[in-house]
Design an enzyme around this catalytic site. Structure first.
Site, PDB file in Angstrom:
ATOM      1  N   SER A 103       0.681  -1.149  -0.138  1.00 17.12           N
ATOM      2  CA  SER A 103      -0.219   0.479  -0.341  1.00 17.12           C
ATOM      3  C   SER A 103       1.131   1.244   0.650  1.00 17.12           C
ATOM      4  O   SER A 103      -0.078   2.088  -0.606  1.00 17.12           O
ATOM      5  CB  SER A 103      -0.921   0.143   0.892  1.00 17.12           C
ATOM      6  OG  SER A 103      -0.131  -0.413   2.142  1.00 17.12           O
ATOM      7  N   GLY A 120      -2.702  -4.392   1.008  1.00 16.34           N
ATOM      8  CA  GLY A 120      -2.167  -5.784   1.955  1.00 16.34           C
ATOM      9  C   GLY A 120      -1.134  -6.506   1.552  1.00 16.34           C
ATOM     10  O   GLY A 120      -1.453  -7.949   1.563  1.00 16.34           O
ATOM     11  N   ASN A 130       4.023  -5.723   5.254  1.00 18.42           N
ATOM     12  CA  ASN A 130       2.956  -6.434   6.214  1.00 18.42           C
ATOM     13  C   ASN A 130       3.093  -7.814   6.733  1.00 18.42           C
ATOM     14  O   ASN A 130       2.644  -8.181   7.809  1.00 18.42           O
ATOM     15  CB  ASN A 130       1.903  -6.276   5.104  1.00 18.42           C
ATOM     16  CG  ASN A 130       1.143  -5.526   4.647  1.00 18.42           C
ATOM     17  OD1 ASN A 130       0.372  -4.830   5.112  1.00 18.42           O
ATOM     18  ND2 ASN A 130       1.142  -4.809   3.118  1.00 18.42           N
ATOM     19  N   ASP A 187      -4.625   6.970   9.701  1.00 19.36           N
ATOM     20  CA  ASP A 187      -3.812   5.210  10.523  1.00 19.36           C
ATOM     21  C   ASP A 187      -2.802   5.293  11.446  1.00 19.36           C
ATOM     22  O   ASP A 187      -2.419   4.644  11.569  1.00 19.36           O
ATOM     23  CB  ASP A 187      -4.457   4.654   9.705  1.00 19.36           C
ATOM     24  CG  ASP A 187      -3.382   4.437   8.573  1.00 19.36           C
ATOM     25  OD1 ASP A 187      -2.648   5.354   8.439  1.00 19.36           O
ATOM     26  OD2 ASP A 187      -3.833   4.289   7.273  1.00 19.36           O
ATOM     27  N   HIS A 232      -0.227   4.905   6.692  1.00 21.57           N
ATOM     28  CA  HIS A 232      -0.090   5.576   5.606  1.00 21.57           C
ATOM     29  C   HIS A 232       0.422   7.212   5.379  1.00 21.57           C
ATOM     30  O   HIS A 232       0.051   7.642   5.971  1.00 21.57           O
ATOM     31  CB  HIS A 232      -0.706   5.100   4.253  1.00 21.57           C
ATOM     32  CG  HIS A 232      -1.231   3.535   4.534  1.00 21.57           C
ATOM     33  ND1 HIS A 232      -2.031   3.544   5.829  1.00 21.57           N
ATOM     34  CD2 HIS A 232      -0.497   2.804   3.805  1.00 21.57           C
ATOM     35  CE1 HIS A 232      -2.408   1.758   5.220  1.00 21.57           C
ATOM     36  NE2 HIS A 232      -1.553   1.248   4.353  1.00 21.57           N
TER      37      HIS A 232
END
Length: 232
Positions: free
Chosen positions: A54, A91, A119, A202, A205
């Site tokens: 991402s 993801g 991830n 979040d 990012h």
């Protein structure tokens, strides 16, 4: 009778000249297409494949604000003929990247920027699994395109993953870079990670401004590679 033979000889000569003239026209007609195809092959841009998650995909942003798009602007500003392929997938893990690699390698790759592993770390994937997947991605790319340059983007995990796991995870990237004689971006989120105003709500990012910094982090490793290729 003699005049008849002379006439036939002249007719034959004229026909021969016309045939030669037609062939010349055909050759001349083909020349522009040949020149065009040759020029197209010589000027075809080289390809930079950025295989990532991402972060590469530019999660939460417009495509033109992602760091791969910003790298393309830097390249275009120098007049270099390179095309950046954004192969970021939200993801994605190292296993997922390996799984879609063959499809991506259908097109020539001159430079591979490998931005995967984050991830894996967040999910607590065993370090050796991540290492093997990244090595397999490098091996498969080099097998198909032996001259391809590889740049590894280093990543770190949050402290809550534990110090032992965090240290082993962070060591994956310099170890693989050394083993494969690849270039290393020590930490792709340097100057961005953990800085609230440079990340989306979040906290993971990067924002537009964050992606500008990420692009500069990548550019430090990428620019010398492209300069050398451009001059070769």
């Amino acid at each position: 009778m003699r005049n008849h033979r002379i006439l036939k000889s002249r007719i034959f000569t004229v026909r021969k000249q016309l045939t030669g003239f037609k062939k010349s026209l055909m050759i001349i007609g083909l020349l522009p297409a040949t020149i065009f195809l040759s020029a197209a092959v010589q000027t075809a841009p080289r390809t930079i494949l950025i295989l990532g998650d991402s972060i590469t995909a530019g999660y939460g942003l417009e495509p033109e604000d992602s760091f791969p798009a910003l790298l393309q602007k830097k390249i275009d500003g120098r007049g270099w003929r390179f095309r950046v392929i954004n192969a970021g997938q939200i993801g994605d893990t190292t296993g997922g990247g390996l799984g879609r690699l063959d499809w991506l390698l259908k097109n020539r790759v001159d430079v591979l920027v490998l931005e995967l592993g984050g991830n894996d770390g967040l999910r607590g994937v065993p370090v050796e699994t991540t290492r093997k997947n990244l090595q397999a991605i490098i091996d498969r790319t080099k097998q198909k395109y032996p001259q391809a340059k590889v740049i590894l983007a280093g990543m770190k995990v949050p402290p809550n993953m534990g110090r032992e796991y965090g240290d082993k995870f962070a060591a994956i990237f310099p170890d693989l870079a050394k083993r494969n004689q690849a270039l290393l971006i020590p930490f792709i989120l340097e100057g961005v990670g953990g800085v609230p105003e440079l990340n989306l709500p979040d906290g993971i990012h990067p924002t537009e401004k964050g992606h500008e910094i990420v692009a500069n982090n990548v550019w430090e490793a990428l620019e010398p590679v492209l300069r050398a290729l451009n001059n070769s």
